[in-house]
Design an enzyme around this catalytic site. Structure first.
Site, PDB file in Angstrom:
ATOM      1  N   TYR A  31      -1.982   7.233   2.976  1.00 22.59           N
ATOM      2  CA  TYR A  31      -2.618   7.360   4.086  1.00 22.59           C
ATOM      3  C   TYR A  31      -3.495   8.829   4.397  1.00 22.59           C
ATOM      4  O   TYR A  31      -4.562   9.508   5.047  1.00 22.59           O
ATOM      5  CB  TYR A  31      -2.172   7.104   5.502  1.00 22.59           C
TER       6      TYR A  31
ATOM      7  N   CYS B 133      -6.460  23.312  17.074  1.00 24.26           N
ATOM      8  CA  CYS B 133      -6.402  23.755  18.542  1.00 24.26           C
ATOM      9  C   CYS B 133      -6.192  22.831  20.118  1.00 24.26           C
ATOM     10  O   CYS B 133      -6.443  23.192  20.628  1.00 24.26           O
ATOM     11  CB  CYS B 133      -7.903  24.439  18.871  1.00 24.26           C
TER      12      CYS B 133
ATOM     13  N   GLY C 164       1.144  -1.214  -0.386  1.00 25.13           N
ATOM     14  CA  GLY C 164      -0.092  -0.528  -0.395  1.00 25.13           C
ATOM     15  C   GLY C 164       0.963   1.403  -0.265  1.00 25.13           C
ATOM     16  O   GLY C 164       1.201   1.892  -1.242  1.00 25.13           O
ATOM     17  N   ARG C 165       1.368   1.746   1.238  1.00 27.49           N
ATOM     18  CA  ARG C 165       2.189   2.771   1.559  1.00 27.49           C
ATOM     19  C   ARG C 165       3.262   3.113   0.179  1.00 27.49           C
ATOM     20  O   ARG C 165       3.506   4.473  -0.502  1.00 27.49           O
ATOM     21  CB  ARG C 165       3.278   2.985   2.658  1.00 27.49           C
TER      22      ARG C 165
END
Length: 470
Positions: free
Chosen positions: A399, A370, A297-298
């Site tokens: 991803y 935040c 994948g990656r």
């Protein structure tokens, strides 16, 4: 705004390593020129289509040999339908691990026989669908084996069925990405007492069980560790076939997990390096007796992706310069929360999308979320960053585009693919539209806005008293 599909004046040559860098810079400048990145659209994802296809070619070339190999793409790495469609057209299969990923893969055009369904928590309904449609399944545990026994009720499955085993060879540098540890939640732990005998018994009593699956991990796992895990699965397959006196196991799903180099532009390790390590650990793996399945994948997408954001403000605190951008934990979740494990390279461009030069300054690159730790890069030496500049996060093709974190209800950014034509000119195409603020509100339960107020306004509902006989 001009048409994103029109040809650009930026001439480049796309492809791995140095060519990829030039293509990326040209695509970013083109995105600014077309108004896809700027004050009105301060965050965008860019994917190099040529780079993705070059990675697919490199994978196929590395595995050339007597063995039949089915390469599948791990959908979790980028579950965007146009990306999956590109990979399907390139001849890949698809590994899915959820109902959502399954539907994305089918929508992208993968046929059932090109799918592999992995998940440690498959429901009865999901198993029934896979069994009926001939989708390859990797079962995770003995309870799931029993469940499939009941579902099959003596009939033959329409597709291959494997059992996932955990060779328990240990962890790599990132524990959360290591799936072959002593206590991993995945598969049958082979070094636990009685586990190997139980696996052999499972194959002995189930003629429909014909594959073994092992996946050691991905980022942070060195190639020798990955090869050791695959070798353990191969040795177990050899032992089972020998004990049963027949080739009961005909396929080995060896997972994916090739680590990506996030430190530089270089592609290392390569798929050729990976195959060489496998051949050393299990020489018979490639002799043609087993059909091999991979689930990368990656490594197929990471290097081809860029997230680019306009710099909204610059400031300083405690002597440290800070550039506030629109790319933070919502798109770079792992990098923000585990910066040492998932560092990203950073580029600085001017407001027209051209690379900035000049004396380096130490700066933190902050996101919009935040909380104080929302930093995509800390203490980096970069050319002076000013409001209106563009900061690019490299190697984010896997991803980062599709695994959005909805902190502060920040909308998902638009994603565009780019390609260089035969004249070397950049063309862009939309992959996913930016999520609108209105869509964020609707997704947060707008249609049920009065539900809780109305629930309380109705007052308590009394439970009828049960009559007592007497």
């Amino acid at each position: 705004m001009s048409d994103p599909s029109r040809r650009s004046v930026f001439k480049v040559t796309s492809g791995p390593a140095p060519q990829r860098k030039r293509a990326r810079e040209a695509a970013l400048a083109r995105a600014v020129e077309d108004g896809l990145l700027g004050p009105g659209s301060p965050l965008v994802g860019l994917l190099d289509v040529d780079g993705v296809l070059a990675a697919v070619d490199a994978l196929n070339e590395a595995f050339e040999g007597p063995a039949t190999v089915h390469h599948t793409f791990a959908a979790k790495a980028c579950g965007l339908v146009p990306v999956l469609r590109l990979l399907a057209e390139a001849g890949m299969g698809c590994e899915v691990a959820s109902p959502g990923e399954l539907e994305q893969a089918l929508a992208a055009g993968f046929s059932h026989d090109r799918l592999v369904f992995d998940s440690p928590a498959k429901t009865v309904e999901e198993l029934e669908f896979a069994l009926e449609h001939g989708i390859a399944i990797n079962l995770d545990n003995f309870q799931e084996l029993d469940r499939v026994d009941r579902l099959l009720a003596g009939r033959e499955p329409a597709g291959p069925i494997g059992l996932r085993v955990n060779p328990q060879v240990g962890a790599g540098a990132i524990g959360a990405m290591s799936t072959a540890t002593a206590t991993s939640k995945f598969g049958v732990a082979l070094r636990d007492p009685g586990a190997v005998d139980a696996v052999i018994e499972a194959f002995t009593t189930r003629p429909w069980l014909n594959r073994l699956h092992a996946h050691v991990g991905s980022q942070g796992c060195p190639l020798p560790l990955i090869a050791q895990g695959v070798g353990a699965a191969y040795e177990l397959a050899e032992r089972i076939n020998k004990q049963l006196g027949q080739a009961r196991i005909t396929g080995l799903d060896i997972g994916g997990g090739l680590p990506v180099n996030f430190d530089s532009e270089d592609d290392r390790p390569t798929y050729t390096d990976y195959v060489a390590e496998l051949r050393a650990a299990a020489p018979g793996l490639f002799d043609g007796r087993y059909t091999l399945v991979t689930e990368f994948g990656r490594s197929l997408l990471a290097k081809s992706g860029t997230i680019a954001s306009v710099v909204e403000y610059t400031k300083s605190a405690g002597g440290r310069r800070i550039a506030v951008t629109h790319a933070g934990a919502q798109v770079a979740t792992r990098t923000v929360f585990m910066p040492d494990a998932w560092p990203l390279r950073v580029g600085v461009f001017d407001a027209s999308g051209r690379p900035k030069e000049g004396p380096a300054q130490v700066v933190d690159i902050a996101g919009p979320c935040c909380f104080a730790g929302d930093l995509t890069a800390s203490a980096r030496e970069l050319p002076a960053v000013e409001p209106g500049d563009v900061v690019a996060l490299y190697d984010t093709g896997a991803y980062y585009f599709s695994s959005h974190f909805s902190y502060n209800s920040l909308p998902r950014p638009a994603v565009y693919g780019y390609h260089t034509d035969s004249a070397g000119r950049v063309r862009l195409a939309m992959v996913r539209e930016a999520q609108s603020v209105r869509e964020v509100v609707e997704e947060s339960g707008l249609s049920h806005a009065d539900a809780l107020v109305a629930l309380r306004a109705r007052g308590p509902e009394r439970t009828p008293k049960k009559e007592v006989a007497g």
